[in-house]
Design an enzyme around this catalytic site. Structure first.
Site, PDB file in Angstrom:
ATOM      1  N   GLY A 241       0.767  -1.241   0.000  1.00  0.00           N
ATOM      2  CA  GLY A 241       0.000   0.000   0.000  1.00  0.00           C
ATOM      3  C   GLY A 241       0.796   1.288   0.000  1.00  0.00           C
ATOM      4  N   GLU A 288       4.289  -6.278   2.014  1.00  0.00           N
ATOM      5  CA  GLU A 288       4.014  -6.735   0.636  1.00  0.00           C
ATOM      6  C   GLU A 288       3.868  -5.571  -0.334  1.00  0.00           C
ATOM      7  OE1 GLU A 288       0.922 -10.306   1.935  1.00  0.00           O
ATOM      8  OE2 GLU A 288       0.161  -8.386   1.215  1.00  0.00           O
ATOM      9  N   PRO A 289       4.904  -4.806  -0.541  1.00  0.00           N
ATOM     10  CA  PRO A 289       4.756  -3.691  -1.481  1.00  0.00           C
ATOM     11  C   PRO A 289       4.768  -4.171  -2.925  1.00  0.00           C
ATOM     12  CG  PRO A 289       7.009  -3.821  -0.692  1.00  0.00           C
ATOM     13  CD  PRO A 289       6.263  -4.921   0.004  1.00  0.00           C
ATOM     14  N   ARG A 327      -5.555   2.738 -15.763  1.00  0.00           N
ATOM     15  CA  ARG A 327      -5.670   3.404 -14.463  1.00  0.00           C
ATOM     16  C   ARG A 327      -6.477   4.699 -14.540  1.00  0.00           C
ATOM     17  NH1 ARG A 327      -2.298   5.057 -11.256  1.00  0.00           N
ATOM     18  NH2 ARG A 327      -3.344   4.208  -9.423  1.00  0.00           N
ATOM     19  N   CYS A 357     -13.409   2.623 -28.221  1.00  0.00           N
ATOM     20  CA  CYS A 357     -14.761   3.174 -28.320  1.00  0.00           C
ATOM     21  C   CYS A 357     -15.427   3.294 -26.958  1.00  0.00           C
ATOM     22  CB  CYS A 357     -15.589   2.302 -29.253  1.00  0.00           C
ATOM     23  SG  CYS A 357     -14.809   2.199 -30.853  1.00  0.00           S
ATOM     24  N   GLU A 358     -14.904   4.125 -26.118  1.00  0.00           N
ATOM     25  CA  GLU A 358     -15.471   4.396 -24.789  1.00  0.00           C
ATOM     26  C   GLU A 358     -15.067   5.817 -24.407  1.00  0.00           C
ATOM     27  OE1 GLU A 358     -16.526   2.071 -22.057  1.00  0.00           O
ATOM     28  OE2 GLU A 358     -16.180   0.169 -23.110  1.00  0.00           O
ATOM     29  N   TYR A 386       0.567  -1.834 -12.139  1.00  0.00           N
ATOM     30  CA  TYR A 386      -0.833  -1.860 -12.552  1.00  0.00           C
ATOM     31  C   TYR A 386      -1.028  -1.212 -13.922  1.00  0.00           C
ATOM     32  CZ  TYR A 386      -1.023  -2.912  -7.605  1.00  0.00           C
ATOM     33  OH  TYR A 386      -0.792  -3.478  -6.378  1.00  0.00           O
TER      34      TYR A 386
HETATM   35  N1  LLP Z   1      -1.109  -7.122  -0.596  1.00  0.00           N
HETATM   36  C1  LLP Z   1      -2.413  -7.281  -0.869  1.00  0.00           C
HETATM   37  C2  LLP Z   1      -3.188  -8.260  -0.112  1.00  0.00           C
HETATM   38  C3  LLP Z   1      -3.023  -6.507  -1.865  1.00  0.00           C
HETATM   39  O1  LLP Z   1      -4.319  -6.657  -2.119  1.00  0.00           O
HETATM   40  C4  LLP Z   1      -2.257  -5.559  -2.584  1.00  0.00           C
HETATM   41  C5  LLP Z   1      -2.862  -4.727  -3.630  1.00  0.00           C
HETATM   42  C6  LLP Z   1      -0.880  -5.448  -2.276  1.00  0.00           C
HETATM   43  C7  LLP Z   1      -0.348  -6.235  -1.260  1.00  0.00           C
HETATM   44  C8  LLP Z   1       0.038  -4.496  -2.990  1.00  0.00           C
HETATM   45  O2  LLP Z   1      -0.367  -3.176  -2.816  1.00  0.00           O
HETATM   46  P1  LLP Z   1       0.582  -1.971  -3.335  1.00  0.00           P
HETATM   47  O3  LLP Z   1       1.830  -1.993  -2.506  1.00  0.00           O
HETATM   48  O4  LLP Z   1       0.876  -2.213  -4.753  1.00  0.00           O
HETATM   49  O5  LLP Z   1      -0.228  -0.774  -3.108  1.00  0.00           O
HETATM   50  N2  LLP Z   1      -5.080  -1.567  -9.497  1.00  0.00           N
HETATM   51  C9  LLP Z   1      -4.965  -0.562  -8.455  1.00  0.00           C
HETATM   52  C10 LLP Z   1      -4.265  -1.097  -7.237  1.00  0.00           C
HETATM   53  C11 LLP Z   1      -4.935  -2.303  -6.646  1.00  0.00           C
HETATM   54  C12 LLP Z   1      -4.197  -2.886  -5.469  1.00  0.00           C
HETATM   55  C13 LLP Z   1      -4.765  -4.177  -5.055  1.00  0.00           C
HETATM   56  N3  LLP Z   1      -4.090  -4.825  -3.972  1.00  0.00           N
HETATM   57  C14 LLP Z   1      -4.247   0.666  -9.031  1.00  0.00           C
HETATM   58  O6  LLP Z   1      -3.901   0.665 -10.205  1.00  0.00           O
HETATM   59  O7  LLP Z   1      -4.062   1.646  -8.312  1.00  0.00           O
END
Ligand code: LLP
Length: 423
Positions: A241, A288-289, A327, A357-358, A386
């Protein structure tokens, strides 16, 4: 921090290679990644967390699961956070050891679970009692003991886009803390399940430390309570996150300054927070980044197809569409866009849109932008996370190629799809 993607004079470079040359050679739309940018972001994280030498980083594959990128990230010493059998498969194929892989996700199929158990991955993170029972049954059927953590929902507002917020009690994720104790006891009593610990992930693109502090406090209390009840917590996984900056990723006198300020997480403050609240005796901490490690390493190169004036608006139609990079269409996410060659002829207000086409198929709305014409190249920045992983072949558009750059050297790490691939 996109120091590996920058202008030298008026030309955009990815490491030592000219973006324009890459587009010429490999065609557009084209994802290009800097491997040294990934290394730097990983190092920034490791350095900040040097205060917690035992902490492990599990890279969240969903951000970008290209096999060559995975191999590079694995070589930096991370484990893998996966959410499907497919991601476990990719992680194993890229050399992650089974023990360094975790499996999360709110709706794991029996196939996902069987694969995780039979490959003896590090931990399966369960999100409900129903799922715990399935894991226990499948482990018994396979003659194995499954290591299991419980995802708890700390009911914290992550102050991020509602579509990527996961830690509120009305969200579908995890077990609410008030009933999580019962689920843990159930797990601890199961013969084919070994209870390992607690997991929490409150959302993505978080730029404010307070939600992390609140979540850490709730998890600490819960872990201590389990300990008092005689159930040791051997692992806390604090999820991902950590947000990145999308505006002013590249600053240049010939580019407009993107006015809105963006917060970002102070990594050493986050490290201190986690050390203070979540270093518990005999308990390993993991994070978990995904985005933090790869977002800034990626650009999407796209060519201008048309300029179109309509009802007083100027549309710059490019050859990348929402299918290639979703995104903006999904979250109205802001990405800086720059011409690959700067000419210094002032700015105009345009919408940068794709060919799909959106109406949501756009990358920028009413944006100050240097004038561009048909044939010019532009780069959509900070798409390493992403970007490709959310792409599709909607409108029967073959998916773009992916290129990995390491200093003077570029290689194709995924071929451009062909029409035949659509069949
Ligand atoms: N761990 C879990 C359980 C998760 O669901 C996620 C992301 C992460 C780790 C990694 O999160 P990060 O460090 O990348 O923020 N598609 C969206 C983001 C969806 C994230 C879903 N889960 C976007 O493009 O912003």
């Amino acid at each position: 921090m996109t120091d590996q993607i920058k202008f030298d004079g008026n030309q955009l470079y990815i490491e030592n290679l000219k973006a324009a040359d890459l587009a010429e050679k490999y065609g557009t739309p084209l994802y290009v990644y800097s491997s040294n940018q990934i290394t730097r972001k990983h190092r920034a994280l490791r350095n900040a967390f040097a205060v917690m030498p035992g902490m492990r980083i599990l890279y969240a594959l969903k951000a970008n699961s290209n096999g060559e990128i995975l191999k590079h990230i694995r070589s930096l010493g991370t484990g893998a956070d996966t959410v499907s059998g497919g991601e476990i498969f990719l992680a194993l194929r890229s050399g992650f050891s089974p023990g360094s892989i975790s499996l999360a996700g709110v709706g794991k199929s029996d196939r996902d679970i069987d694969f995780a158990i039979s490959q003896e991955i590090g931990v399966i993170i369960v999100e409900s009692e129903g799922e715990l029972e399935v894991v226990s049954r499948r482990a018994k059927a396979l003659g194995k003991v499954a290591r299991v953590s419980l995802r708890v929902n700390p009911d914290v507002d992550a102050h991020t886009h509602p579509h990527i917020s996961t830690g509120l009690k009305e969200n579908k994720f995890g077990v609410n803390l008030d009933c999580a104790g019962g689920t843990v006891k159930l797990a601890a009593g199961m013969k084919n399940v070994e209870f390992v610990g607690i997991h929490s992930h409150i959302g993505s693109q978080i730029t404010d430390i307070e939600p992390f502090a609140e979540a850490a406090e709730s998890i600490r209390e819960f872990a201590l309570k389990l300990g008092r009840d005689g159930i040791p917590v051997r692992q806390i996984d604090f999820g991902g996150g950590i947000g990145v900056r999308y505006r002013n990723a590249i600053k240049h006198e010939l580019l407009p300054h993107e006015k809105q300020e963006e917060n970002s997480i102070d990594l050493s403050a986050l490290a201190k927070l986690l050390k203070d609240r979540l270093s518990l005796p005999d308990c390993e901490l993991t994070i978990e980044p995904g985005r933090f490690i790869v977002a800034e390493a990626g650009v999407l190169l796209t060519r201008v197809l048309y300029r179109k004036e309509s009802s007083g608006r100027t549309f710059v139609v490019v050859d990348a569409g929402m299918n290639d990079m979703m995104r903006h269409a999904l979250y109205s996410a802001y990405h800086q866009i720059v011409p690959v060659e700067l000419s210094g002829s002032g700015f105009e207000t345009v919408d940068v849109v794709g060919p799909v086409c959106e109406t949501t198929d756009s990358f920028a709305v009413q944006r100050q932008f240097p004038p561009v014409k048909r044939g010019d190249l532009v780069a959509i920045l900070t798409v390493g996370a992403y970007g490709y992983s959310l792409s599709s072949s909607y409108n029967s558009r073959p998916k773009p190629a992916e290129i990995l750059v390491d200093r003077d050297y570029a290689r194709v790490i995924r071929d451009r799809e062909t029409y035949e691939d659509l069949v």
